[in-house]
Scaffold this active site. Structure first.
Site, mmCIF file in Angstrom:
data_model
loop_
_atom_site.group_PDB
_atom_site.id
_atom_site.type_symbol
_atom_site.label_atom_id
_atom_site.label_comp_id
_atom_site.label_asym_id
_atom_site.label_seq_id
_atom_site.Cartn_x
_atom_site.Cartn_y
_atom_site.Cartn_z
ATOM 1 N N ASP A 159 4.226 3.142 2.034
ATOM 2 C CA ASP A 159 2.918 3.231 2.665
ATOM 3 C C ASP A 159 2.814 2.049 3.624
ATOM 4 O O ASP A 159 3.678 1.173 3.668
ATOM 5 C CB ASP A 159 1.776 3.256 1.637
ATOM 6 C CG ASP A 159 0.523 3.894 2.242
ATOM 7 O OD1 ASP A 159 0.458 4.002 3.483
ATOM 8 O OD2 ASP A 159 -0.401 4.285 1.492
HETATM 9 C C1 NOJ Z 1 -2.148 4.191 4.771
HETATM 10 C C2 NOJ Z 1 -2.496 5.388 3.953
HETATM 11 O O1 NOJ Z 1 -2.570 5.035 2.584
HETATM 12 C C3 NOJ Z 1 -1.529 6.534 4.107
HETATM 13 O O2 NOJ Z 1 -2.035 7.654 3.433
HETATM 14 C C4 NOJ Z 1 -1.308 6.842 5.556
HETATM 15 O O3 NOJ Z 1 -0.419 7.923 5.691
HETATM 16 C C5 NOJ Z 1 -0.766 5.610 6.242
HETATM 17 N N1 NOJ Z 1 -1.718 4.529 6.125
HETATM 18 C C6 NOJ Z 1 -0.462 5.855 7.720
HETATM 19 O O4 NOJ Z 1 -1.634 6.040 8.419
#
Ligand code: NOJ
Length: 747
Positions: A286
């Site tokens: 993430d």
């Molecule tokens: C953080 C989020 O938790 C995740 O779901 C997302 O895909 C990424 N950022 C990219 O935007």
């Protein structure tokens, strides 16, 4: 033992007819991957494991990087996120084509509930229980996004969520593992399409692996502590379902699980996902979660963070730069074998080959296709259909709804009536060079629906937040002139979503006071509640004449709401998350255990597993939702009362539409294992059917009970069905059980 049993389960579940790469294709891709890998320097290999954010728009705290272009030219970047549109994606790909090996970039994006056409937020959509439509909305989102060069969506989010304080409940499919797994499967199929690498498809990504939805207290990014059994039984199956649908990628998570951050969690990624489940795709971190392990206090610096993540099975580093800055040194120091890097690179290159990017790196970025896809009127039609099917009718006193189109005067009041962008909800996409505000507001939807003979009056009344009551008087005056009042209130779109956890989930501001002032006029009031989560609204629940829970419905919100208000669509949605009475009742979910001291009802709380100051029931239970018509359940029949493990029982039940309107009913089948080696929930959804019935019509539907539906993870984490007695319940919700019976599983 444990593995054998789970592997068997995997094989059984995987016998689905899915588009997969044939083994010949697979071998040939493996050859191609290896031939590229053999040409790569260590620096280039490590490059493939990095993903950076584009410069225009960010979904997290960015690392400012002046050298991005130079790095791409040196072959040091594998993927970019948040880059949309043919112009932008082509631009970056041109730079990648100047690198020594010309390895194409992958473009990833959070296409969560639509691209240009915005569909209802995923939680809302899940309330339709309409798997075909959910697959279709994902398909359309993929068609639009891929035409602009996007190869990969960071969706579906398949986290089971039992705490509405958590802002990200809006992104998932609610609290139930069975329903959540079926929806995960449908969404992956929708995004990825039938033919791997087709230009109207994107790779899907099952996230956030794992147990992110169980954050303590519903506080985003918070820790999770749970038993392995709980993990396997409730939180992992939707991920497994995504895998069964052939999902290309997984995203790990921000949370720590039992003290180990998910990003550096070897048990989750190497042992379960890549080992037990034999996942062949790749895992992305993430946003900056590799470096985030330092903040967790799990590693002391970026060097250790990179080591922990790559060892645990995280293949691509989103935004943290830990891989870029440390993997070469780790290899040199003998801490990371090159074989580990090669494995991660192979997984990523394989996807690039499967997509056909080595043959044509610009295959997806096509401006003609983009224009066509972004202007296809069919997409809006589907968005309208699924939006209407996501609206939940919570209350309808005196059958106030549907409203007559012949009403003389309607007052449409509230801070969200004329809102436009609000209807998109969180995780919408701002598509460049398009009118991404092509959203039908609620006001527009009603205006279009009503003829000239109805006078539609408007007053804002108040804002969503704040104490200002100065608009009440005007609102009350407008209400007095009307036959019926429609009041549109709720949250703002960004009050739920990532990093949007709330400790107070009441309807904010003075909106319920506004309702009270309007009700004092004596006019019937229909309340529309716009939200990204289950809210608490006792006053409204008790006093409004009718309530439609409209969530955030997307581009076609106004039309869909008008369709339901005036009866062109009969509401059929049922909530997929329990609505609590108060924050103190959270977490509350239907499939709880019985405990040794269960209360029988609200009069039985003495020495019981209950609060002495609160009803034992939620405000609205899982599976609840009304219709303009009524349904009778009758004639429950089981083909037999005893079954052996290899056999099945056929269950049939007749549903009759006893009301005046044609409508759809979601018939729910729950089971309870009466006594087992581990205690089982009071009931568990194990099947459902959604059927359409004309007024007066009856249909008999069938369910099959087989061993799979009776199985659970025992203490040894074996997937087993234990002989004994089972209760069978057929209901219109998890509480409104219409018919029941029991049967026995025998040796
Ligand atoms: C953080 C989020 O938790 C995740 O779901 C997302 O895909 C990424 N950022 C990219 O935007």
């Amino acid at each position: 033992m444990k593995r054998t049993a789970i592997n068997l389960l995997i094989i059984i579940i995987s016998i689905a007819i899915l588009p997969r790469i044939s083994s010949a294709q697979n071998n040939s891709i493996s050859h191609k991957v290896d031939s590229v890998l053999n040409l790569m320097t260590l620096q280039e290999k490590i490059g493939q494991l990095n993903q950076y954010n584009d410069d225009l728009y960010a979904t997290g705290p960015v690392t400012v990087d002046a050298n991005k272009i130079a790095q791409i030219k040196r072959g040091e970047l594998g993927s970019i996120l948040n880059s949309q549109g043919t112009t932008r994606t082509t631009g970056w790909q041109n730079i990648a084509m100047q690198s020594r090996l010309k390895i194409p970039l992958l473009f990833g994006q959070d296409v969560v509930h639509g691209y240009k056409t915005t569909f209802p937020i995923p939680l809302a959509e899940s309330c339709s229980w309409d798997l075909d439509l959910m697959e279709k909305s994902a398909r359309i989102a993929a068609t639009e996004a891929s035409a602009g060069g996007i190869h990969w969506t960071f969706a579906p989010m398949v986290d089971i969520a039992r705490d509405p304080r958590w802002g990200r409940v809006m992104e998932g499919a609610g609290e139930d593992t069975y329903l959540g797994s079926r929806i995960a499967y449908a969404r992956v199929k929708g995004f990825q399409g039938e033919i791997p690498g087709a230009t109207n498809s994107v790779m899907a990504c099952a996230k956030h692996y794992a147990a992110y939805g169980a954050a303590v207290g519903g506080r985003d990014y918070n820790s999770v502590d749970m038993s392995e059994r709980q993990l396997f039984e409730y939180y992992l199956p939707p991920f497994k379902a995504a895998l069964d649908a052939n999902v290309s990628t997984f995203m790990n998570a921000f949370n720590d699980l039992n003290g180990v951050p998910a990003t550096g969690n070897k048990y989750l990624q190497r042992d379960i996902l890549k080992g037990l489940w034999n996942f062949q795709g790749f895992v992305v971190s993430d946003w900056a979660s590799v470096g985030g392990m330092i903040t967790h206090g799990y590693v002391k610096n970026e060097y250790e963070a990179a080591l922990a993540a790559i060892t645990a099975g995280c293949d691509m580093d989103m935004e943290s730069r830990c891989y870029k800055n440390n993997l070469a040194q780790l290899v040199q120091d003998g801490k990371v074998p090159v074989a580990l890097i090669d494995d991660a690179v192979r997984r990523i290159l394989r996807k690039k080959f499967e997509l056909g990017l080595f043959d044509d790196p610009y295959k997806f970025s096509n401006s003609e296709r983009e224009t066509e896809a972004l202007n296809n009127p069919e997409h809006a039609k589907t968005a309208r259909e699924i939006a209407a099917k996501s609206i939940v009718l919570l209350k309808n006193e005196n059958n106030l709804l549907p409203l007559s189109k012949k009403l003389k005067t309607i007052a449409f009041i509230g801070p969200l009536v004329k809102a436009v962008k609000q209807n998109k909800g969180f995780w919408d996409v701002e598509v460049p060079d398009t009118d991404s505000n092509f959203i039908v507001s609620q006001w527009e939807g009603l205006t279009d629906k009503l003829g000239k003979n109805t006078n539609l009056l408007y007053a804002e009344g108040c804002k969503v937040q704040g104490e200002d009551r100065s608009g009440f008087e005007e609102a009350v005056n407008v209400a007095k002139q009307a036959d019926v009042v429609i009041l549109s209130i709720g949250e703002l779109r960004d009050m739920s979503g990532e990093a949007r956890s709330r400790s107070n989930i009441n309807i904010p501001g003075v909106q319920e006071e506004l309702l009270k002032a309007i009700l004092a006029t004596g006019k019937p009031v229909v309340v529309l509640i716009n939200a990204g989560r289950p809210l608490i609204f006792d006053y409204t629940a008790e006093n409004a004449t009718a309530i439609l829970y409209t969530w955030w419905l997307g581009s076609e919100a106004g039309n869909a709401i008008a369709d339901v208000l005036f009866g062109d669509v009969n509401p059929s949605a049922k909530i997929t998350m329990t609505f609590p009475r108060s924050v103190g009742q959270i977490p509350i979910y239907y499939n709880h255990f019985n405990t040794g001291n269960p209360p029988k009802d609200d009069n039985d709380r003495f020495y019981r597993s209950a609060y002495i100051d609160l009803s034992i029931y939620p405000k609205y239970e899982f599976g609840y939702g009304l219709s303009y018509t009524s349904f009778k359940y009758s004639n429950l029949q089981l083909s037999k009362k005893k079954m052996k493990a290899g056999e099945s029982i056929q269950v049939s039940v007749t549903i009759t539409n006893t009301g005046k309107y044609e409508g759809e009913e979601i018939v729910q089948l729950y089971l309870r294992d009466k006594a087992a080696s581990v205690v089982r929930p009071v009931k568990e959804l194990r099947d459902f059917k959604k059927l359409n019935l004309k007024a007066g019509e009856s249909k008999t539907i069938q369910f099959i009970i087989d061993k799979e539906k009776l199985s659970f993870f025992n203490q040894q984490l074996q997937w087993v069905a234990e002989p004994g007695e089972f209760d069978l319940m057929i209901g219109a919700s998890s509480r409104d059980i219409k018919l029941n019976d029991s049967f026995e599983l025998i040796d």
